[in-house]
Motif scaffolding. Structure first.
Motif, PDB file in Angstrom:
ATOM      1  N   LYS A 153       0.834  -1.204   0.000  1.00 18.27           N
ATOM      2  CA  LYS A 153       0.000   0.000   0.000  1.00 18.27           C
ATOM      3  C   LYS A 153       0.870   1.257   0.000  1.00 18.27           C
ATOM      4  N   LYS A 154       1.958   1.203   0.781  1.00 16.46           N
ATOM      5  CA  LYS A 154       2.868   2.352   0.818  1.00 16.46           C
ATOM      6  C   LYS A 154       3.469   2.609  -0.555  1.00 16.46           C
ATOM      7  N   GLU A 155       3.876   1.518  -1.231  1.00 22.33           N
ATOM      8  CA  GLU A 155       4.434   1.651  -2.577  1.00 22.33           C
ATOM      9  C   GLU A 155       3.391   2.179  -3.557  1.00 22.33           C
ATOM     10  N   ALA A 156       2.148   1.664  -3.420  1.00 26.10           N
ATOM     11  CA  ALA A 156       1.071   2.151  -4.295  1.00 26.10           C
ATOM     12  C   ALA A 156       0.801   3.635  -4.034  1.00 26.10           C
ATOM     13  N   ASP A 157       0.809   4.032  -2.748  1.00 26.00           N
ATOM     14  CA  ASP A 157       0.609   5.456  -2.419  1.00 26.00           C
ATOM     15  C   ASP A 157       1.745   6.301  -2.979  1.00 26.00           C
ATOM     16  N   ARG A 158       2.991   5.776  -2.859  1.00 27.71           N
ATOM     17  CA  ARG A 158       4.120   6.538  -3.396  1.00 27.71           C
ATOM     18  C   ARG A 158       3.998   6.716  -4.904  1.00 27.71           C
ATOM     19  N   LYS A 159       3.608   5.633  -5.574  1.00 26.51           N
ATOM     20  CA  LYS A 159       3.434   5.707  -7.022  1.00 26.51           C
ATOM     21  C   LYS A 159       2.306   6.664  -7.379  1.00 26.51           C
ATOM     22  N   ALA A 160       1.197   6.588  -6.624  1.00 21.27           N
ATOM     23  CA  ALA A 160       0.069   7.501  -6.885  1.00 21.27           C
ATOM     24  C   ALA A 160       0.482   8.949  -6.663  1.00 21.27           C
ATOM     25  N   GLU A 161       1.280   9.190  -5.601  1.00 24.85           N
ATOM     26  CA  GLU A 161       1.753  10.558  -5.337  1.00 24.85           C
ATOM     27  C   GLU A 161       2.672  11.042  -6.456  1.00 24.85           C
ATOM     28  N   ALA A 162       3.545  10.122  -6.938  1.00 24.46           N
ATOM     29  CA  ALA A 162       4.428  10.491  -8.049  1.00 24.46           C
ATOM     30  C   ALA A 162       3.609  10.802  -9.305  1.00 24.46           C
ATOM     31  N   ASP A 163       2.590   9.974  -9.571  1.00 20.92           N
ATOM     32  CA  ASP A 163       1.725  10.240 -10.731  1.00 20.92           C
ATOM     33  C   ASP A 163       0.993  11.569 -10.573  1.00 20.92           C
ATOM     34  N   ARG A 164       0.521  11.841  -9.342  1.00 21.57           N
ATOM     35  CA  ARG A 164      -0.186  13.109  -9.112  1.00 21.57           C
ATOM     36  C   ARG A 164       0.738  14.309  -9.339  1.00 21.57           C
ATOM     37  N   LYS A 165       1.974  14.195  -8.821  1.00 19.73           N
ATOM     38  CA  LYS A 165       2.919  15.293  -9.016  1.00 19.73           C
ATOM     39  C   LYS A 165       3.260  15.466 -10.495  1.00 19.73           C
ATOM     40  N   ALA A 166       3.420  14.337 -11.210  1.00 19.97           N
ATOM     41  CA  ALA A 166       3.708  14.428 -12.647  1.00 19.97           C
ATOM     42  C   ALA A 166       2.546  15.074 -13.385  1.00 19.97           C
ATOM     43  N   THR A 167       1.325  14.714 -13.007  1.00 20.41           N
ATOM     44  CA  THR A 167       0.141  15.319 -13.645  1.00 20.41           C
ATOM     45  C   THR A 167       0.073  16.811 -13.354  1.00 20.41           C
ATOM     46  N   GLU A 168       0.336  17.178 -12.092  1.00 21.96           N
ATOM     47  CA  GLU A 168       0.323  18.601 -11.733  1.00 21.96           C
ATOM     48  C   GLU A 168       1.410  19.365 -12.483  1.00 21.96           C
ATOM     49  N   GLU A 169       2.594  18.769 -12.607  1.00 19.98           N
ATOM     50  CA  GLU A 169       3.677  19.432 -13.337  1.00 19.98           C
ATOM     51  C   GLU A 169       3.309  19.609 -14.813  1.00 19.98           C
TER      52      GLU A 169
END
Length: 356
Positions: free
Chosen positions: A193-209
């Motif tokens: 779950k932590k890895e999935a959250d990290r990946k989701a956060e990375a995807d969110r940051k990439a989308t925001e960028e």
């Protein structure tokens, strides 16, 4: 061997067999639980690889299955383990119940035998006076044998209790291993779950960028369009201003041309006619009010009126005309207009005061 001794031996054999069978079932359940825990999940594989190469840079491998499938597999394994453990616990409870029933039956029979022996001993003691000494010796031997059998039975019972305690210990160990497996599974799920959250956060940051860059690009494009529009408007205004100045310059030149032409005509008229201006004198008013009244009538008819004061009154004239013939034609027109009532108009060559 008497019937009581046989019953005691049968009870001991039942207790011993039940303990052995219960221990075998618990060991089998432990092996099944171990077998259900043997398959290694993708998360465990990742953890083993991280332990094998701790100095390498951490690079996450792509998951072979999605999160939903992994959760479903883990849930199925958990249910299978729980089912196996529940079955083993049910079997152990059944055998424990059977063993307790056998112990209760053996204890009941032993109590009955003990009560019967006491009764017999009591009866024998009452009739001991009539019993020969050798018979008393046999009863004493029997009592010793019975005591030995009672001790043996108690020892078997203690052994059975010891085996039961060992079985409980093994059951506790199985439960501890189950809890450890569940804790390991929970930790693996937490890591996943932590890895999935990290990946989701990375995807969110990439989308925001990406969104921020798109907004900046859109803003830059809008600013460029605004600047282009401002430049176009400035160019249009500059062109309009240039056109206006050109029109004003053209108008000014036209006015200058008209003025120069008028001055040329005036100069030519002066050369041809001198300072004379042919005027049609209409009347000679005694005062300014009368002169204004006559001038108003003439102006109403479209004539150009000039007033000139003299020593005899205020002269009212129409003109000037370019020549005498034109002035004479104007005189005839005024004299023939009955609405004016001016029949005594005449032509004069009049020179303004500033040219005299």
């Amino acid at each position: 061997m008497s019937m009581n001794n046989k019953q005691r031996w049968m009870g001991g054999v039942v207790l011993l067999g039940g303990g052995v069978l219960l221990a075998a079932l618990l060991l089998k359940g432990k092996e099944e639980i171990y077998q259900t825990q043997v398959p290694t999940t993708p998360v465990a594989n990742v953890q083993q690889k991280e332990k094998a190469a701790p100095l390498e840079s951490v690079q996450l491998e792509p998951l072979t299955v999605d999160v939903a499938t992994e959760k479903r597999l883990l849930e199925e394994q958990r249910r299978a383990r729980e089912k196996a453990v529940a079955e083993q616990e049910a079997k152990a409870a059944d055998f424990l119940r059977m063993q307790q029933q056998a112990e209760a039956d053996a204890a009941r029979k032993a109590a009955e035998e003990y009560a019967a022996a006491n009764a017999r001993r009591k009866a024998a003691q009452e009739s001991s006076d009539n019993i020969p000494p050798e018979l008393n010796q046999d009863d004493k031997t029997k009592a010793q044998q019975k005591t030995a059998e009672q001790k043996k039975l108690e020892q078997q019972k203690a052994d059975a209790e010891k085996k039961l305690a060992e079985q409980k210990r093994q059951q506790n160990n199985a439960e501890a291993e189950k809890k450890a497996a569940e804790e390991k599974k929970r930790k693996a799920e937490a890591d996943k779950k932590k890895e999935a959250d990290r990946k989701a956060e990375a995807d969110r940051k990439a989308t925001e960028e990406k969104k921020r860059k798109a907004q900046e690009e859109e803003k830059r494009k809008l600013e460029a369009d605004k600047k282009k529009e401002a430049d176009r408007k400035a160019e249009a205004e500059k062109k309009a201003e240039a056109d206006r100045k050109a029109a004003e310059e053209k108008k000014r030149k036209a006015q200058e041309d008209v003025k120069k032409k008028a001055e040329a005509d005036k100069a030519r008229d002066l050369l041809e006619n001198g300072d004379k201006q042919w005027m049609v004198q209409v009347a000679l008013a005694a005062n300014e009010a009368n002169a204004d009244a006559v001038a108003a009538k003439l102006r109403a008819k479209g004539y150009k009126v000039t007033k000139s004061p003299t020593s005899k009154g205020i002269r009212i004239m129409v003109g000037p005309s370019k020549d005498r013939d034109s002035a004479d034609a104007t005189r005839k027109k005024i004299n023939s207009d009955d609405s004016l009532g001016m029949k005594s108009a005449w032509v004069i060559d009049w020179v303004p005061l500033d040219r005299r």
